[in-house]
Design a protein around this motif. Structure first.
Motif, PDB file in Angstrom:
ATOM      1  N   HIS A  44       0.259 101.300 -35.357  1.00 18.19           N
ATOM      2  CA  HIS A  44      -0.259 100.357 -36.510  1.00 18.19           C
ATOM      3  C   HIS A  44       0.981 100.205 -37.492  1.00 18.19           C
ATOM      4  CE1 HIS A  44      -4.435 101.391 -35.072  1.00 18.19           C
ATOM      5  NE2 HIS A  44      -3.730 100.819 -34.247  1.00 18.19           N
ATOM      6  N   ALA A  45       1.473 101.266 -38.105  1.00 16.39           N
ATOM      7  CA  ALA A  45       2.305 100.973 -39.106  1.00 16.39           C
ATOM      8  C   ALA A  45       3.670 100.366 -38.763  1.00 16.39           C
ATOM      9  CB  ALA A  45       2.824 102.440 -39.520  1.00 16.39           C
ATOM     10  N   ILE A  46       4.269 100.592 -37.433  1.00 20.01           N
ATOM     11  CA  ILE A  46       5.358  99.716 -36.847  1.00 20.01           C
ATOM     12  C   ILE A  46       5.092  98.542 -36.677  1.00 20.01           C
ATOM     13  CG2 ILE A  46       6.741  99.746 -34.907  1.00 20.01           C
ATOM     14  CD1 ILE A  46       6.412 102.907 -34.474  1.00 20.01           C
ATOM     15  N   THR A  47       3.740  98.100 -36.181  1.00 22.92           N
ATOM     16  CA  THR A  47       3.363  96.674 -35.980  1.00 22.92           C
ATOM     17  C   THR A  47       3.398  96.039 -37.393  1.00 22.92           C
ATOM     18  OG1 THR A  47       2.134  97.383 -34.309  1.00 22.92           O
ATOM     19  CG2 THR A  47       1.395  95.303 -35.044  1.00 22.92           C
ATOM     20  N   ASP A  48       2.791  96.578 -38.481  1.00 18.25           N
ATOM     21  CA  ASP A  48       2.822  96.120 -39.858  1.00 18.25           C
ATOM     22  C   ASP A  48       4.273  95.761 -40.258  1.00 18.25           C
ATOM     23  OD1 ASP A  48       0.019  95.266 -40.065  1.00 18.25           O
ATOM     24  OD2 ASP A  48      -0.524  97.039 -41.209  1.00 18.25           O
ATOM     25  N   ALA A  49       4.973  96.796 -39.786  1.00 16.47           N
ATOM     26  CA  ALA A  49       6.405  96.614 -40.557  1.00 16.47           C
ATOM     27  C   ALA A  49       7.118  95.392 -39.878  1.00 16.47           C
ATOM     28  CB  ALA A  49       7.328  97.866 -40.106  1.00 16.47           C
TER      29      ALA A  49
END
Length: 159
Positions: A44-49
């Motif tokens: 989720h964090a990588i996708t948002d990045a």
């Protein structure tokens, strides 16, 4: 050449279960992460990045938690969508960096497997992906073992 940077942040609390999924990898643990999808806080964090680098909103914009079709979904779907959006916008991903903040489970023994899983999902070289962890010195919700937080940075380069 145009370079775009984005960062992402996500948290999920622990609940009943016998494993967590981090970077698409199932890791044995005495609890699970709770969320609408598979609760893969790292993906989720990588996708948002990536979405942040593209300036196209966040994961909730593209995959609303109010939409029942995403209930229990594998978070790799979200990351593949972000990677494809970057490609269609004329960008390649130069590198990804993800930091997991938790007391348990220990990330080090699984970091290489996580990097390999991310390489598979994103079609990047494993050398362009970093997965690391830190504790919060037993401070805050992560320090009390109530959940896991993830921070990520993505560097996109025009093709």
């Amino acid at each position: 050449m145009k370079v775009r940077l984005g960062n992402g942040y996500d948290v999920h609390r622990f609940g009943p279960g016998d494993h967590v999924i981090l970077c698409g990898v199932k890791i044995p643990h005495d609890q699970a992460l709770v969320g609408h999808s598979d609760a893969d806080v790292a993906l989720h964090a990588i996708t948002d990045a990536i979405y942040g680098a593209l300036a196209v909103g966040d994961i909730g914009t593209h995959f609303p938690p109010s939409d029942p079709q995403w209930k229990g979904a594998a978070s790799g779907i979200f990351l593949k969508h972000a990677v494809e959006m970057a490609r269609k916008a004329g960008f390649g991903i130069s590198n990804l960096d993800c930091t997991l903040v938790c007391e348990h489970p220990k990330i080090g023994p699984h970091a290489h497997t996580m990097r390999a899983a991310l390489a598979d999902i994103t079609a990047l070289a494993i050398g362009d992906i970093s997965v690391k962890a830190t504790t919060s010195e037993r401070l805050g919700f992560t320090g009390r073992g109530e959940g896991i937080a993830a921070l990520a940075t993505a560097a996109l380069v025009s093709q």
